[in-house]
Structures are given as C-alpha cells and as structure tokens.
Design a protein around this motif. Structure first.
Motif, mmCIF file in Angstrom:
data_model
loop_
_atom_site.group_PDB
_atom_site.id
_atom_site.type_symbol
_atom_site.label_atom_id
_atom_site.label_comp_id
_atom_site.label_asym_id
_atom_site.label_seq_id
_atom_site.Cartn_x
_atom_site.Cartn_y
_atom_site.Cartn_z
ATOM 1 N N GLY A 122 -0.354 12.905 12.992
ATOM 2 C CA GLY A 122 -1.755 12.518 13.104
ATOM 3 C C GLY A 122 -1.936 11.210 13.860
ATOM 4 N N VAL A 123 -1.059 10.256 13.616
ATOM 5 C CA VAL A 123 -1.137 8.962 14.308
ATOM 6 C C VAL A 123 -0.930 9.161 15.814
ATOM 7 C CG1 VAL A 123 0.072 6.758 14.648
ATOM 8 C CG2 VAL A 123 -0.485 7.547 12.330
ATOM 9 N N ILE A 124 0.094 9.893 16.170
ATOM 10 C CA ILE A 124 0.392 10.101 17.592
ATOM 11 C C ILE A 124 -0.702 10.922 18.259
ATOM 12 C CG2 ILE A 124 2.015 11.111 19.237
ATOM 13 C CD1 ILE A 124 3.035 8.537 17.895
ATOM 14 N N ARG A 125 -1.192 11.941 17.587
ATOM 15 C CA ARG A 125 -2.260 12.770 18.154
ATOM 16 C C ARG A 125 -3.528 11.949 18.390
ATOM 17 N NH1 ARG A 125 -4.418 17.328 14.541
ATOM 18 N NH2 ARG A 125 -5.518 15.528 13.754
ATOM 19 N N ARG A 126 -3.840 11.064 17.455
ATOM 20 C CA ARG A 126 -5.040 10.241 17.580
ATOM 21 C C ARG A 126 -4.902 9.163 18.658
ATOM 22 N NH1 ARG A 126 -5.092 8.261 12.812
ATOM 23 N NH2 ARG A 126 -4.649 6.087 13.228
ATOM 24 N N LEU A 127 -3.755 8.480 18.704
ATOM 25 C CA LEU A 127 -3.571 7.367 19.641
ATOM 26 C C LEU A 127 -3.194 7.798 21.055
ATOM 27 C CD1 LEU A 127 -1.600 4.824 17.431
ATOM 28 C CD2 LEU A 127 -4.049 4.839 17.939
ATOM 29 N N ARG A 128 -2.458 8.900 21.164
ATOM 30 C CA ARG A 128 -1.961 9.358 22.471
ATOM 31 C C ARG A 128 -1.303 8.221 23.252
ATOM 32 N NH1 ARG A 128 -1.617 14.893 22.836
ATOM 33 N NH2 ARG A 128 -3.394 15.758 21.734
ATOM 34 N N PRO A 129 -0.278 7.574 22.663
ATOM 35 C CA PRO A 129 0.351 6.442 23.353
ATOM 36 C C PRO A 129 1.129 6.893 24.591
ATOM 37 C CG PRO A 129 1.625 7.026 21.421
ATOM 38 C CD PRO A 129 0.371 7.870 21.390
ATOM 39 N N ASP A 130 1.238 5.978 25.548
ATOM 40 C CA ASP A 130 2.083 6.210 26.716
ATOM 41 C C ASP A 130 3.534 5.887 26.377
ATOM 42 O OD1 ASP A 130 -0.072 6.774 28.659
ATOM 43 O OD2 ASP A 130 -0.628 4.692 28.241
ATOM 44 N N VAL A 131 3.710 4.913 25.469
ATOM 45 C CA VAL A 131 5.038 4.450 25.060
ATOM 46 C C VAL A 131 5.051 4.296 23.549
ATOM 47 C CG1 VAL A 131 6.725 2.568 25.230
ATOM 48 C CG2 VAL A 131 5.328 3.167 27.225
ATOM 49 N N VAL A 132 6.133 4.757 22.927
ATOM 50 C CA VAL A 132 6.360 4.513 21.503
ATOM 51 C C VAL A 132 7.694 3.793 21.403
ATOM 52 C CG1 VAL A 132 6.645 5.501 19.192
ATOM 53 C CG2 VAL A 132 5.134 6.626 20.855
ATOM 54 N N ILE A 133 7.704 2.668 20.696
ATOM 55 C CA ILE A 133 8.933 1.910 20.487
ATOM 56 C C ILE A 133 9.085 1.646 19.006
ATOM 57 C CG2 ILE A 133 7.740 -0.277 20.970
ATOM 58 C CD1 ILE A 133 10.502 -1.276 22.089
ATOM 59 N N SER A 134 10.324 1.750 18.512
ATOM 60 C CA SER A 134 10.579 1.477 17.104
ATOM 61 C C SER A 134 11.921 0.792 16.935
ATOM 62 C CB SER A 134 10.566 2.764 16.277
ATOM 63 O OG SER A 134 10.782 2.460 14.903
ATOM 64 N N THR A 135 11.946 -0.125 15.972
ATOM 65 C CA THR A 135 13.181 -0.768 15.556
ATOM 66 C C THR A 135 13.655 -0.199 14.216
ATOM 67 O OG1 THR A 135 11.861 -2.538 14.580
ATOM 68 C CG2 THR A 135 12.735 -2.934 16.782
ATOM 69 N N GLY A 136 13.004 0.844 13.736
ATOM 70 C CA GLY A 136 13.425 1.524 12.523
ATOM 71 C C GLY A 136 12.386 1.399 11.429
ATOM 72 N N ALA A 137 12.476 2.138 10.432
ATOM 73 C CA ALA A 137 13.481 3.144 10.098
ATOM 74 C C ALA A 137 12.833 4.538 10.196
ATOM 75 C CB ALA A 137 14.055 2.868 8.720
ATOM 76 N N ALA A 138 12.886 5.337 9.137
ATOM 77 C CA ALA A 138 12.459 6.741 9.204
ATOM 78 C C ALA A 138 11.041 6.950 9.751
ATOM 79 C CB ALA A 138 12.625 7.415 7.845
ATOM 80 N N PRO A 139 10.022 6.237 9.285
ATOM 81 C CA PRO A 139 8.684 6.470 9.852
ATOM 82 C C PRO A 139 8.620 6.206 11.363
ATOM 83 C CG PRO A 139 8.505 5.320 7.766
ATOM 84 C CD PRO A 139 9.961 5.319 8.135
ATOM 85 N N GLY A 140 9.346 5.199 11.816
ATOM 86 C CA GLY A 140 9.396 4.923 13.249
ATOM 87 C C GLY A 140 10.068 6.039 14.019
#
Length: 156
Positions: A76-94
């Motif tokens: 839902g977060v990704i569908r709503r935001l439609r980011p060009d870039v996703v970056i994560s330093t962890g953990a599972a939710p990222g």
C-alpha cells in the motif's frame, strides 16, 4: 524555457536503532529529491523535521502473520507513493518496501548494517535476488559475494 523535469521521489526506510541511525547518515544524499522517510519507530517523526513520514509496523522473520500483514502494508505504501527510488538500511519492513518498489519500477538500494561484519544479515542475503544495488559496509563481504554485493565504503 523552464525545465518541466520533476524531482525524484525517494522512499527511505529503516527500522529503529542502528538501522535508523545509518539511514540518517545517508539523508544528505537525498537533497533535491522529494523524500518520504519511513520507520518502525513512529517517534522519529517528532525527532526530525520531515515533510513526509510514514510509521510502519515492526516484525521479523519469526513473526509470520505480522510479515504477511507487512506485505500488505508495504504494498500500500509503495502503490500510494510511487517512488522512483527506494533505499533501506534494514530490516524486514525495509526489505519488503524494496521488493514492492522493484515490482512497481523503482530503483532499489539495500545497505546492509555495519553491525553485520562477519556475514550479511538475512535480509541482506535476500536483497540481491531483486534489488538493483546491494551494499555491504565490509569489503571482505563484498569479495565473497560473486559481485552481487558491492562495497562503496562505510556509512559510519
């Protein structure tokens, strides 16, 4: 003639603690972008002056039902935001945000925690299966990865 190029939309995601601290060390790299920060610690919204912040539920590999709910939440977060870039330093939710980001066409970057000096984290071992860039902060872990994991230096 004025440029009609829009600013890149970035979703920067981390769990609490060291994951979050490392993401905050990377935050200056997002300048000039429309950034939404997301964390499993809702209190971080009060600690920083973010324009956009999303609180995510926390879970790990041992909490299967929570992870299933997390799949839906991060979708839902990704569908709503439609980011060009996703970056994560962890953990599972990222990691799940990165998965959905890749599915929906975003560039994806995983930065494994500096605390994982002997081996990549579980999420860090899964990330090369779908992330565009996977980074370790330990050079010897990159050389053991057959090129799937890179070392560009350390965050801290």
């Amino acid at each position: 003639m004025a440029s009609s190029a829009r600013r890149k939309r970035v979703l920067a995601v981390a769990s609490t603690g060291g994951h979050w601290q490392q993401l905050m060390q990377l935050a200056p790299a997002f300048e000039g972008s429309d950034v939404t920060f997301a964390s499993t610690d809702a209190g971080q919204a009060e600690n920083y002056d973010f324009e956009r912040f999303i609180a995510l539920k926390d879970y790990n590999q041992n909490e299967k039902l929570k992870m299933l709910a997390g799949l839906a939440e991060t979708f839902g977060v990704i569908r709503r935001l439609r980011p060009d870039v996703v970056i994560s330093t962890g953990a599972a939710p990222g990691l799940l945000c990165l998965l959905w980001g890749r599915v929906m066409g975003a560039r994806t970057i995983w930065v494994d925690s500096i605390a994982n000096s002997q081996e990549m984290s579980l999420s860090g071992r899964l990330a090369p299966k779908f992330c565009h860039v996977v980074l370790t902060q330990w050079e010897h872990l990159a050389t053991e990865s057959d090129g799937r994991v890179q070392h560009w230096g350390s965050v801290l």
